[in-house]
Design a protein around this motif. Structure first.
Motif, short mmCIF file in Angstrom:
data_model
loop_
_atom_site.label_atom_id
_atom_site.label_comp_id
_atom_site.label_asym_id
_atom_site.label_seq_id
_atom_site.Cartn_x
_atom_site.Cartn_y
_atom_site.Cartn_z
N TYR A 31 94.58 164.67 142.26
CA TYR A 31 95.31 165.70 141.51
C TYR A 31 94.88 165.71 140.04
O TYR A 31 94.50 166.77 139.51
N ILE A 32 94.95 164.56 139.36
CA ILE A 32 94.63 164.57 137.93
C ILE A 32 93.13 164.77 137.70
O ILE A 32 92.71 165.26 136.64
N GLY A 33 92.30 164.43 138.71
CA GLY A 33 90.87 164.64 138.60
C GLY A 33 90.43 165.98 139.15
O GLY A 33 89.23 166.26 139.18
N ARG A 34 91.40 166.80 139.57
CA ARG A 34 91.11 168.12 140.12
C ARG A 34 90.00 168.05 141.17
O ARG A 34 89.07 168.83 141.18
N LYS A 35 90.14 167.02 142.02
CA LYS A 35 89.20 166.80 143.12
C LYS A 35 87.73 166.73 142.65
O LYS A 35 86.82 167.23 143.31
N GLY A 36 87.55 166.12 141.50
CA GLY A 36 86.19 165.91 140.99
C GLY A 36 85.80 166.82 139.85
O GLY A 36 84.80 166.57 139.16
N ASP A 37 86.57 167.89 139.60
CA ASP A 37 86.24 168.82 138.52
C ASP A 37 86.56 168.24 137.14
O ASP A 37 85.95 168.63 136.14
N VAL A 38 87.52 167.32 137.10
CA VAL A 38 87.89 166.66 135.83
C VAL A 38 87.53 165.18 135.95
O VAL A 38 88.00 164.49 136.86
N PRO A 39 86.70 164.66 135.06
CA PRO A 39 86.31 163.25 135.14
C PRO A 39 87.46 162.31 134.81
O PRO A 39 88.31 162.62 133.97
N LEU A 40 87.49 161.18 135.50
CA LEU A 40 88.46 160.13 135.20
C LEU A 40 87.73 159.04 134.43
O LEU A 40 86.72 158.51 134.90
N GLU A 41 88.25 158.70 133.28
CA GLU A 41 87.65 157.67 132.44
C GLU A 41 88.41 156.36 132.61
O GLU A 41 89.63 156.31 132.44
N THR A 42 87.73 155.29 132.93
CA THR A 42 88.38 154.01 133.18
C THR A 42 88.48 153.17 131.90
O THR A 42 87.91 153.52 130.86
N LEU A 99 84.54 158.45 136.59
CA LEU A 99 84.66 158.64 138.04
C LEU A 99 84.78 160.13 138.36
O LEU A 99 85.68 160.80 137.85
N THR A 100 83.88 160.63 139.18
CA THR A 100 83.97 162.02 139.63
C THR A 100 83.92 162.12 141.16
O THR A 100 84.41 163.10 141.73
N ASP A 101 83.35 161.11 141.82
CA ASP A 101 83.22 161.15 143.28
C ASP A 101 84.51 160.74 143.97
O ASP A 101 85.23 159.84 143.51
N LYS A 102 84.80 161.39 145.08
CA LYS A 102 85.99 161.07 145.85
C LYS A 102 85.97 159.61 146.31
O LYS A 102 87.00 158.94 146.33
N GLU A 103 84.79 159.11 146.67
CA GLU A 103 84.67 157.73 147.13
C GLU A 103 85.06 156.74 146.03
O GLU A 103 85.71 155.72 146.29
N ASP A 104 84.66 157.05 144.81
CA ASP A 104 85.00 156.17 143.68
C ASP A 104 86.50 156.18 143.42
O ASP A 104 87.10 155.13 143.15
N ARG A 105 87.09 157.36 143.52
CA ARG A 105 88.54 157.45 143.31
C ARG A 105 89.29 156.71 144.41
O ARG A 105 90.28 156.02 144.15
N ALA A 106 88.82 156.83 145.64
CA ALA A 106 89.47 156.15 146.77
C ALA A 106 89.33 154.63 146.63
O ALA A 106 90.27 153.88 146.93
N ALA A 107 88.18 154.17 146.15
CA ALA A 107 87.97 152.73 145.97
C ALA A 107 88.92 152.18 144.91
O ALA A 107 89.49 151.09 145.06
N LEU A 108 89.12 152.94 143.83
CA LEU A 108 90.04 152.50 142.79
C LEU A 108 91.47 152.46 143.32
O LEU A 108 92.23 151.53 143.02
N ALA A 109 91.83 153.45 144.13
CA ALA A 109 93.17 153.48 144.72
C ALA A 109 93.39 152.27 145.61
O ALA A 109 94.47 151.68 145.62
#
Length: 214
Positions: A82-93, A99-109
């Motif tokens: 949601y906050i990454g808009r499914k990859g359209d908005v980058p997540l900064e760690t 993080l932009t890939d779904k796999e990276d977001r899932a791994a963090l989760a």
């Protein structure tokens, strides 16, 4: 009556502050400061009164609030989507990775909410917050201000991700923090903590954060 009481009566403070919700932690933080200052002698609170006045004057414009507490890895992954808009908005760690890939977001989760580390999927895996400034504020300035607060106030113990959103008039940053810290300490910000974050955010954002751009 003290000098503070004559300058900042309760009705004046309420008119200046104007929170959107009666449960706004920023309002509770200001109320606690007000009660504390009101009990002091008139000659001892000058600098603190000025500091409170600066905070209250921009209260309607600068906001920090908790927006949710994702539970388990699946809920955390959905929140990241949601906050990454499914990859359209980058997540900064915390480490500065993007993080932009779904796999990276899932791994963090999984890292934050895997049942190996938690009792079950109903345990809170993260705490999500929003930091926002007035319409017209430079989004890069907002992100920079939030980044500094997260680095100095949170990153010493907890992992987090930042996501800048500019799809509303008020630029805002979603800050999602791992509920379990590096030493096992849980992240559970109290109203006083949120108020402190908000003050730091306002200062980092510059002196004009309390006014919308024309």
């Amino acid at each position: 009556m003290s000098d503070f009481d004559s300058s900042f009566e309760a009705g004046q403070l309420a008119a200046l502050f104007k929170p959107k919700l009666t449960s706004d932690p920023n309002r509770r933080g200001a109320d606690m400061l007000l009660r504390s200052l009101s009990s002091r002698r008139a000659g001892q609170g000058g600098s603190t009164r000025a500091r409170l006045a600066r905070i209250v004057s921009r209260a309607p414009e600068v906001m920090v609030k908790v927006t949710g507490r994702p539970k388990g890895k699946n809920h955390a992954a959905a929140h990241f989507d949601y906050i990454g808009r499914k990859g359209d908005v980058p997540l900064e760690t915390r480490d500065g990775d993007i993080l932009t890939d779904k796999e990276d977001r899932a791994a963090l989760a999984r890292d934050w909410g895997d049942p190996v580390y938690w009792r079950d999927n109903s345990t809170v895996a993260a705490v999500s917050m929003v930091f926002s400034m007035p319409a017209g504020t430079d989004p890069d300035k907002v992100l920079s201000a939030v980044r500094e607060v997260a680095r100095s106030e949170i990153g010493h113990e907890w992992d987090y991700v930042l996501a800048l959103h500019t799809d509303t008039p008020r630029p805002h940053v979603h800050v999602t923090v791992a509920a379990r810290g590096d030493t096992g300490k849980r992240f559970n910000p109290r109203p006083q903590t949120l108020h402190h974050y908000r003050e730091r955010f306002a200062v980092n954002g510059g002196a004009k954060v309390g006014h919308s751009a024309a």
